[in-house]
Design a protein around this motif. Structure first.
Motif, short mmCIF file in Angstrom:
data_model
loop_
_atom_site.label_atom_id
_atom_site.label_comp_id
_atom_site.label_asym_id
_atom_site.label_seq_id
_atom_site.Cartn_x
_atom_site.Cartn_y
_atom_site.Cartn_z
N UNK A 123 0.83 -1.21 0.00
CA UNK A 123 0.00 0.00 0.00
C UNK A 123 0.86 1.26 0.00
N UNK A 124 0.39 2.26 -0.75
CA UNK A 124 1.25 3.42 -1.05
C UNK A 124 1.59 4.28 0.16
N UNK A 125 0.60 4.57 1.00
CA UNK A 125 0.88 5.42 2.17
C UNK A 125 1.84 4.74 3.14
N UNK A 126 1.61 3.48 3.54
CA UNK A 126 2.58 2.81 4.40
C UNK A 126 3.97 2.72 3.78
N UNK A 127 4.03 2.46 2.48
CA UNK A 127 5.33 2.41 1.81
C UNK A 127 6.02 3.77 1.90
N UNK A 128 5.25 4.84 1.68
CA UNK A 128 5.80 6.19 1.80
C UNK A 128 6.28 6.50 3.20
N UNK A 129 5.54 6.04 4.21
CA UNK A 129 5.94 6.25 5.60
C UNK A 129 7.29 5.60 5.86
N UNK A 130 7.47 4.38 5.37
CA UNK A 130 8.74 3.68 5.60
C UNK A 130 9.89 4.38 4.90
N UNK A 131 9.64 4.91 3.72
CA UNK A 131 10.71 5.64 3.01
C UNK A 131 11.08 6.92 3.76
N UNK A 132 10.10 7.58 4.36
CA UNK A 132 10.38 8.75 5.18
C UNK A 132 11.18 8.37 6.41
N UNK A 133 10.78 7.29 7.06
CA UNK A 133 11.52 6.83 8.24
C UNK A 133 12.95 6.43 7.90
N UNK A 134 13.13 5.86 6.72
CA UNK A 134 14.48 5.41 6.32
C UNK A 134 15.47 6.57 6.23
N UNK A 135 14.97 7.79 6.11
CA UNK A 135 15.89 8.94 6.04
C UNK A 135 16.44 9.32 7.41
#
Length: 287
Positions: free
Chosen positions: A139-151
């Motif tokens: 799912x796009x929003x959870x995937x985006x959240x993880x990419x933000x956290x990865x920073x």
């Protein structure tokens, strides 16, 4: 002061990567990624979201196919359109914009999409693959959240993460993604008791309840990371324009390590991840 995680900048970077991948698919394999968007009725918010997605497709080299159906159309008509798109080799991703009119069952509609073309990641097959760690479209929003956290997070192992909100679209998938990284995850909801105390134990707080400024500064321990998924339009005062408000009162969180703004945080990443998922799905058409 807490670091502001710039979702707009990260989305631009992901879009550039997606555009490069789409160009390579076209030049090396003759494949042009295609995304079909189905909009039923004329909900104003949905109109805005669809326009943004169509614009994003053009930006990264994805061909968009917009299908508009009247508000009073039948569920059978929507299912027939999805069946046709499932069989169309030019379409690699199918997105049904929600909410849908009351005569249409969202579960039946989303379940009719070919899982390989389910770029929203909502099909039960993709949900099952996510829960078992066996791939699938996320799912796009959870995937985006993880990419933000990865920073801002190098190693999730053993970190205490609290997810506020248990929706199938955001809360539950985020919890599963964090578990895959070996974080210790607590999922909370409207019946959770002692939520402020639970949040204060967290290294990472994901606010996805849809309740404006629910998460206050005193809920957050010093050095924690706050990802604000919520977005609510509230009326302006004294003749001012309406404004968008998140679930977290980030103006009270200078003591946090990092926070995401609203707008400009998770929102841009959701669309960027949708475009990335579409290119990922198009690879399935490679010979």
């Amino acid at each position: 002061m807490a670091r502001i995680i710039d979702g707009s900048a990260l989305a631009r970077s992901l879009d550039a990567q997606t555009a490069a991948e789409a160009a390579e698919l076209k030049s090396r394999h003759g494949i042009v990624p295609g995304l079909a968007v189905i909009l039923v009725g004329n909900d104003p918010a949905s109109e805005v979201y669809v326009a943004r997605k169509i614009k994003g497709c053009a930006r990264v080299g994805i061909t968009s196919f917009e299908h508009r159906l009247p508000h009073d159309c039948s569920e059978a008509e929507v299912l027939a359109l999805i069946a046709a798109l499932n069989g169309d080799r030019a379409i690699h991703g199918i997105l049904v914009q929600v909410p849908l009119p009351p005569q249409i069952d969202p579960a039946r509609v989303l379940g009719a999409i070919d899982p390989a073309k389910d770029v929203d990641g909502f099909h039960p097959v993709n949900v099952g693959r996510l829960s078992t760690g066996t791939g699938g479209l996320v799912p796009c929003t959870p995937l985006g959240v993880m990419k933000l956290l990865d920073t801002v997070v190098d190693d999730y192992r053993g970190l205490n993460a609290v997810v506020i909100g248990k929706s199938n679209i955001v809360g539950k998938p985020i919890a599963m993604l964090l578990l895959e990284r070996e974080a210790t995850v607590t999922v909370t909801h409207i019946e959770t008791r002692g939520l402020p105390e639970i949040a204060r134990q967290a290294d990472i707080v994901i606010a996805a309840a849809g309740s404006p400024r629910l998460v206050r500064g005193f809920w957050i321990r010093e050095g924690a990371i706050v990802i604000d998924v919520g977005i609510t339009r509230v009326p302006g005062q004294d003749g001012r324009k309406d404004r968008l408000v998140g679930d977290a009162a980030i103006d009270e969180m200078a003591h946090a390590a990092a926070v995401t703004p609203v707008p400009g945080g998770v929102g841009p990443m959701t669309i960027a991840c949708l475009l990335s998922n579409t290119v990922t799905a198009s690879r399935g058409a490679m010979p």
